[in-house]
Design a protein around this motif. Structure first.
Motif, mmCIF file in Angstrom:
data_model
loop_
_atom_site.group_PDB
_atom_site.id
_atom_site.type_symbol
_atom_site.label_atom_id
_atom_site.label_comp_id
_atom_site.label_asym_id
_atom_site.label_seq_id
_atom_site.Cartn_x
_atom_site.Cartn_y
_atom_site.Cartn_z
ATOM 1 N N VAL A 26 27.989 62.653 63.140
ATOM 2 C CA VAL A 26 27.731 63.607 62.177
ATOM 3 C C VAL A 26 27.477 63.577 60.813
ATOM 4 O O VAL A 26 27.129 64.213 59.958
ATOM 5 C CB VAL A 26 29.013 64.571 62.298
ATOM 6 N N GLY A 27 27.621 62.197 60.516
ATOM 7 C CA GLY A 27 27.394 61.645 59.005
ATOM 8 C C GLY A 27 27.554 60.250 58.923
ATOM 9 O O GLY A 27 28.244 59.497 59.692
ATOM 10 N N SER A 28 26.650 59.582 58.079
ATOM 11 C CA SER A 28 26.655 58.164 57.900
ATOM 12 C C SER A 28 26.166 57.927 56.571
ATOM 13 O O SER A 28 25.449 58.625 56.004
ATOM 14 C CB SER A 28 25.859 57.543 58.989
ATOM 15 N N VAL A 29 26.393 56.641 55.885
ATOM 16 C CA VAL A 29 25.827 56.059 54.847
ATOM 17 C C VAL A 29 25.431 54.711 55.137
ATOM 18 O O VAL A 29 26.407 53.896 55.759
ATOM 19 C CB VAL A 29 26.887 56.174 53.654
ATOM 20 N N ASN A 30 24.149 54.260 54.995
ATOM 21 C CA ASN A 30 23.942 53.240 55.341
ATOM 22 C C ASN A 30 24.304 52.125 54.100
ATOM 23 O O ASN A 30 24.508 52.507 52.984
ATOM 24 C CB ASN A 30 22.311 52.929 55.336
ATOM 25 N N GLY A 31 24.280 50.665 54.571
ATOM 26 C CA GLY A 31 24.568 49.719 53.740
ATOM 27 C C GLY A 31 23.658 49.467 52.556
ATOM 28 O O GLY A 31 24.288 48.809 51.378
ATOM 29 N N CYS A 32 22.573 49.884 52.760
ATOM 30 C CA CYS A 32 21.351 49.817 51.583
ATOM 31 C C CYS A 32 21.399 50.724 50.452
ATOM 32 O O CYS A 32 21.088 50.582 49.454
ATOM 33 C CB CYS A 32 20.022 49.894 52.280
ATOM 34 N N TYR A 87 37.510 63.516 65.427
ATOM 35 C CA TYR A 87 36.431 62.767 64.484
ATOM 36 C C TYR A 87 36.711 61.219 64.368
ATOM 37 O O TYR A 87 38.050 61.122 64.036
ATOM 38 C CB TYR A 87 36.186 63.349 63.081
ATOM 39 N N LEU A 88 35.924 60.309 64.507
ATOM 40 C CA LEU A 88 36.072 58.978 64.646
ATOM 41 C C LEU A 88 35.417 58.379 63.248
ATOM 42 O O LEU A 88 34.291 58.639 63.072
ATOM 43 C CB LEU A 88 35.537 58.328 65.672
ATOM 44 N N LEU A 89 36.302 57.730 62.543
ATOM 45 C CA LEU A 89 35.524 57.320 61.295
ATOM 46 C C LEU A 89 35.400 55.805 61.504
ATOM 47 O O LEU A 89 36.383 55.028 61.882
ATOM 48 C CB LEU A 89 36.521 57.535 60.009
ATOM 49 N N CYS A 90 34.205 55.285 60.979
ATOM 50 C CA CYS A 90 33.932 53.702 61.324
ATOM 51 C C CYS A 90 33.434 53.241 60.311
ATOM 52 O O CYS A 90 32.629 53.553 59.454
ATOM 53 C CB CYS A 90 32.874 53.460 62.329
ATOM 54 N N GLY A 91 34.033 51.981 59.614
ATOM 55 C CA GLY A 91 33.567 51.087 58.722
ATOM 56 C C GLY A 91 32.519 50.187 59.249
ATOM 57 O O GLY A 91 32.899 49.643 60.278
ATOM 58 N N LEU A 92 31.369 49.838 58.669
ATOM 59 C CA LEU A 92 30.319 48.982 59.122
ATOM 60 C C LEU A 92 30.311 47.586 58.318
ATOM 61 O O LEU A 92 30.763 47.559 56.980
ATOM 62 C CB LEU A 92 29.034 49.856 58.963
ATOM 63 N N SER A 93 29.535 46.714 59.103
ATOM 64 C CA SER A 93 29.434 45.238 58.364
ATOM 65 C C SER A 93 28.605 45.430 57.270
ATOM 66 O O SER A 93 28.776 44.397 56.563
ATOM 67 C CB SER A 93 29.133 44.341 59.438
ATOM 68 N N ASP A 94 27.877 46.145 57.162
ATOM 69 C CA ASP A 94 26.994 46.241 56.063
ATOM 70 C C ASP A 94 27.300 47.051 54.849
ATOM 71 O O ASP A 94 26.713 47.042 53.905
ATOM 72 C CB ASP A 94 25.352 46.823 56.462
ATOM 73 N N GLY A 95 28.614 47.348 54.881
ATOM 74 C CA GLY A 95 29.156 48.188 53.782
ATOM 75 C C GLY A 95 29.015 49.651 53.775
ATOM 76 O O GLY A 95 29.558 50.350 53.053
#
Length: 319
Positions: free
Chosen positions: A112-118, A85-93
């Motif tokens: 498999v899972g994500s949380v949007n910056g909004c 499993y690869l964990l990625c931090g995004l530019s929108d938070g």
């Protein structure tokens, strides 16, 4: 990527976003978003409000929203349990988790899972660092310049613990071999290294010694009490978190010694590991070394003026 110039849309030029002092359509505003000085959520919401107020056609409005809402990866970490499993931090938070064992069409990993910056539970600014819990993929941690560290439950993609730090966070790291403590080392821009205890929820222990922002932290893979930090002051410091005077040594690339003189006082010379700010630290794997009692520490620094990267290797015997 965020759009850096709106001049190719003639319907947006007359209005020019001059109603607000921030001037969201300029490159300067986008630099503030990437640097953590301006919330990406506020940037997008303000743009949408401006587009609605300017009576632009719906197709251009949707096009603009699509361009602004896109994000890119700012940090990635592959868990060391199954290396799956690869964990990625995004530019929108936001954050995202990918399964590297499942590849879709076009060589795209399965999300498999994500949380949007909004969303409210995301960070206000871009994610500066993200790390899996060393022994369990059920937890991971993220940090941002919004002065918060969040501990996440992977199954529900929700924060279960949050640390509020009194400075901007540039990096954090948790020991992969710790059994007697659950400390998370945090690099702050106030020249301090903050130790957050996941068991008690305290963040009162501070390591002081750097001059300027601390760029990166790294726990030793052999000794759970040894911590290495690198800063903008060009120094790499080794700490023992158990000792009162916790700084053990400062790495010196030039082996400098102060000049001795009978007529003037001895000047204090701070050893430097690089000529520019330290950007990364990494220990080699113990299995790869012929001498199991020695680990190699690799440090990297970047030259902002010449766009060069220098790397040094140090030998350490941590008993």
């Amino acid at each position: 990527m965020l759009r850096e110039d709106f001049s190719d849309l003639p319907q947006l030029q007359p209005w020019g976003f001059k109603a607000n002092e921030v001037k969201f359509g300029t490159v300067k505003s986008l630099e503030k978003v990437r640097g953590g000085q301006l919330s990406s959520y506020r940037y997008r919401s303000s743009i949408n409000t401006c587009l609605a107020a300017s009576h632009i056609h719906s197709d251009i409005t949707l096009y603009q929203k699509e361009q602004i809402a896109s994000s890119f990866v700012t940090y990635a970490d592959l868990e060391c349990v199954d290396y799956q499993y690869l964990l990625c931090g995004l530019s929108d938070g936001g954050v995202a988790v990918y399964d590297t064992s499942v590849i879709k069409e076009g060589k795209v990993y399965n999300e498999v899972g994500s949380v949007n910056g909004c969303q409210r539970r995301s960070h206000k600014y871009q994610v500066e660092c993200a790390q899996w819990y060393p022994t369990d993929t059920g937890l991971f941690s993220t940090s941002s310049r919004d002065k918060k560290i969040k501990i996440w439950d992977t199954n529900y993609m929700k924060p279960v613990e949050e640390f509020n730090i009194d400075c901007h966070i540039l990096h954090h790291h948790m020991s992969p071999v710790a059994t007697k403590h659950a400390l998370l080392a945090v690099a702050g821009d106030n020249s301090e290294v903050i130790l957050c205890d996941l068991r008690s929820g305290s963040s009162a222990h501070r390591l002081q010694g750097h001059v300027g922002p601390v760029q990166v932290t790294q726990w030793s893979p052999r000794n759970q009490h040894i911590l290495v930090t690198g800063g903008k002051d060009h120094t790499v410091r080794l700490w023992d978190v158990r000792a009162g005077r916790s700084c053990l040594m400062i790495l010196d690339a030039d082996n400098t010694t102060p000049e001795k003189s009978r007529f003037r006082k001895r000047m204090k010379v701070v050893p430097q590991a690089h000529k520019t700010r330290v950007t990364s630290l990494c220990f080699t794997d113990e299995e790869e070394e012929e001498d199991v009692g020695t680990n190699l520490l690799q440090t990297t620094a970047s030259n902002q003026t010449r766009s060069q990267v220098t790397q040094d290797t140090w030998s350490s015997d941590e008993d």
